[in-house]
Design an enzyme around this catalytic site. Structure first.
Site, short mmCIF file in Angstrom:
data_model
loop_
_atom_site.label_atom_id
_atom_site.label_comp_id
_atom_site.label_asym_id
_atom_site.label_seq_id
_atom_site.Cartn_x
_atom_site.Cartn_y
_atom_site.Cartn_z
N GLU B 191 43.57 3.73 -2.01
CA GLU B 191 43.55 3.69 -0.56
C GLU B 191 44.53 2.63 -0.06
O GLU B 191 44.90 1.72 -0.80
CB GLU B 191 42.13 3.32 -0.07
CG GLU B 191 41.04 4.25 -0.52
CD GLU B 191 40.70 5.30 0.53
OE1 GLU B 191 41.29 5.26 1.63
OE2 GLU B 191 39.87 6.16 0.23
N LYS B 206 29.28 6.74 -0.40
CA LYS B 206 28.79 8.05 -0.88
C LYS B 206 27.38 7.92 -1.43
O LYS B 206 26.52 8.76 -1.17
CB LYS B 206 29.74 8.57 -1.97
CG LYS B 206 31.16 8.81 -1.45
CD LYS B 206 32.12 9.11 -2.60
CE LYS B 206 33.57 9.14 -2.13
NZ LYS B 206 34.53 9.17 -3.24
#
Lengths: 427, 427
Positions: B191, B206
């Site tokens: 990222e 998540k």
């Protein structure tokens, strides 16, 4: 929708009682998740005997068809088994009476699925069958819903735990097929008719159901090429391991330019692949889609808990109001696929016994060459009596060319008995 | 329901364009499966430039909130990212305007999921987020629907492909964390803020979402114990392998007597387990239920195709009329769980540097014993300079007892630096 969803359960074997157990034990959890209570109103089985759970508050029907016709049943759960007779009569009666049907019956659906799907849609009812394929693994849901945005390119997997147990046990213990078969039978791992397991029939039913969903085709069990595991020898398992493979009873469904290819047969898979490493009675299904790539699902393929879990997944969907056609699109829109049996080339593993004669190997090599089959790897082992075992891994070839080569072997005069030919499936 | 389902897509990065691609390419397939056409009516992104597909027939909105308010949009697809700012404004606007929301935004939902779920239900709308967890793997669906009949006992898995790539590559190439980190960064695997990946934050988002679904609790990202992979050394990877383990960034969520335990941290898993064998950028989630036992799902955790596949799964469900609350039961019924951080005992792997002094090992063993931690296996290696590496695998112990032992180490005068302590997770 806060009215209870009322279930009628036909069949009180291990799976049926598994469902009863979940509904009784998890009443609060199910109601919270479904937004409404899930209740059992009626059950049916061959005999009224003690099954370990209290069934006294459920109406009893000796005749499953009578259960299907009860006005206090919204969803009929068919966990009786058998592709004809009472299970079929019950399923038809349930749909005709305007009930939704949750079925664990792979044989019934693989053979009569199209007619039942049409009957359901004519009545505005749905059939769900998660429990019919790969036990507790939510594979029908994953394929039909989770991958609904994908053009499906291939579905494959190990879908019969008993066969996987036998093959794994042969390898681990160095036992013959006959020895492990007897062992599995004694342990109760096999169906009453063991040919359903070891002949690949049970797994073939599951493959046919997945193929219909994957490719939008009418379920076509008759189009499944079926080869059981009875011909797999411990020698083949050892030799395959030696070449970097394991032997699995593998189901593969794939749409080809020539039609729908459905195969359930012993195959070699690379020893490092997830399928090769699948232990004992477990199932594994691989779903391949044009957007998602490859998804692998693994879990228990049988047993009361796992199968009841799958039945309850369908029940919970119905309770939440999820409704769509049986095979993922209207039955009338499912195409009748042409069955293709030898469309997709692959490398093959060959094992043959070669007479101890000068030029014997050359004759075999020539036969392969004449059939257009080229050799990737070959090994000849020491002679045992007058014959030497020869292993060949071919390059990718069609089954047609391979069969040509096999028939040429017969005329060489140096190949003893029938060669073993197993497909090597890329995973 | 044969009216088209009309999508508005906010965000035209790789995932957004992946969705556009599927809708354009698979129009017939989607319509057959959904029973109605799936169409895109409007899109929104930061800049209007050529993205390789024809977007000219879609209305363009510079402002995503304007997209959410369009009367010709039924479902808003949020694939912008970011847990605040435009993504949050858009999501709130979409629900307020009476649209269903399909979101790939794990950060937004992990932090604001409860408020958004309440907002959705107040409007009678639904939020779906398959794409927010484990990319193309239908794990939210499997947990929320496929295992809806189960009391969930544990959810665990490898949920960040970049971290798994780094750890696998360190082991395969024998490189240091810093070397592989630089490599992965250069390859664009991380990222823009790499700490989201290697700090376990992205995977923690998540895990928090899955935990809410699994246990009927309000999503609680703040309750996730987060440890990144930055402290994992090549020595630990090698020593763990030597003891029969591999190191993975593992997320585990489990309901305990003391509350909900959520951990995202480097753990040792048995080398033969499916989790240990997970290669490169792949994700794997293990779902455990009281009826089904263990289900393992594996697939691509990121990428345009897989993530768009997950978005489309949600879209297809909405098109088919499937509707239920965001986290599987009404937002108001989700319990606020107490966060438990050290409730479940486990064996631990310890690596420490021991001074070359008589009785050094005895002092360490005594410290462990005094803390109530017993030793399963221990290995002392050759001295390097004045210190010898010592590896210890403990029997099952609590993190509290282990921390007690670690603080006792500090007072022995023979332990150099900070010992490494990694949990060994049974899979």
């Amino acid at each position: 929708m806060t009215d209870p969803l009322r279930l009628g359960i036909a069949g009180l074997g291990t799976v049926g009682m598994g469902v009863v157990g979940i509904v009784q034990r998890q009443a609060d959890l199910l109601a919270a998740r479904a937004g409404r209570p899930i209740v059992i109103t009626a059950v049916s089985a061959r005999s009224q005997r003690d099954r370990g759970l209290d069934l006294s508050s459920y109406a009893w029907e000796d005749d499953p068809v009578a259960l299907a016709n009860r006005p206090d049943v919204d969803v009929v759960i068919e966990v009786m088994g058998g592709h004809d007779g009472p299970a079929k009569a019950l399923s038809e009666a349930a749909l005709a009476a305007g009930k939704d049907l949750v079925s664990a019956n792979k044989a019934l659906l693989a053979i009569h699925g199209q007619a039942l799907a049409e009957a359901a849609e004519a009545q505005g009812r749905v059939i769900r069958f998660e429990a019919a394929v790969a036990g507790g693994i939510p594979v029908v849901k994953s394929l039909m819903e989770g991958l609904a945005g994908n053009g499906i390119t291939r579905v494959l997997g190990v879908m019969n735990g008993s066969c996987n147990y036998i093959l794994t046990r042969m390898e681990d213990a160095g036992l013959s097929y006959a020895e492990v078969f007897a062992e599995a039978d004694a342990l109760g791992y096999l169906e009453a008719d063991p040919e359903l397991d070891v002949g690949g029939i049970d797994a073939g039913h599951k493959l046919a159901l997945l193929a219909a969903v994957a490719f939008g085709t009418q379920v076509d069990f008759a189009g499944v090429v079926l080869e059981g595991i009875g011909s797999v020898t411990i020698e083949d398992i050892r030799q395959a391991a030696d070449m970097g493979y394991r032997i699995k009873l593998l189901g593969v469904a794939q749409m080809t330019g020539r039609g729908l290819e459905q195969r359930m047969q012993p195959c070699l898979v690379p020893a490092g692949s997830p399928l090769a490493q699948l232990p004992g009675g477990t199932n594994m299904v691989v779903l391949e889609g044009d957007a998602v790539g490859q998804i692998v699902l693994r879990g228990p393929g049988a047993g009361a808990g796992p199968t009841a879990s799958a039945v309850m997944a369908d029940v919970m969907d119905l309770a939440r109001g999820t409704r769509y056609p049986t095979f993922g699109q209207p039955a009338a829109s499912l195409r009748r696929a042409r069955a293709a049996t030898a469309a997709i080339p692959a490398p093959y593993y060959l094992r043959l016994q070669l007479l101890d004669k000068p030029g014997a190997l050359a004759k075999v090599a020539t036969a392969l060459g004449d059939a257009g089959v080229s050799i990737d790897r070959m090994r000849q082992y020491d002679h045992v009596d007058a014959a030497a075992p020869v292993l060949i891994v071919t390059h990718r070839t069609t089954r047609t060319a391979l069969d040509d080569a096999l028939s040429r072997f017969a005329t060489t005069g140096v190949v003893v008995g029938s060669p073993v030919a197993l497909r090597i499936e890329a995973v």
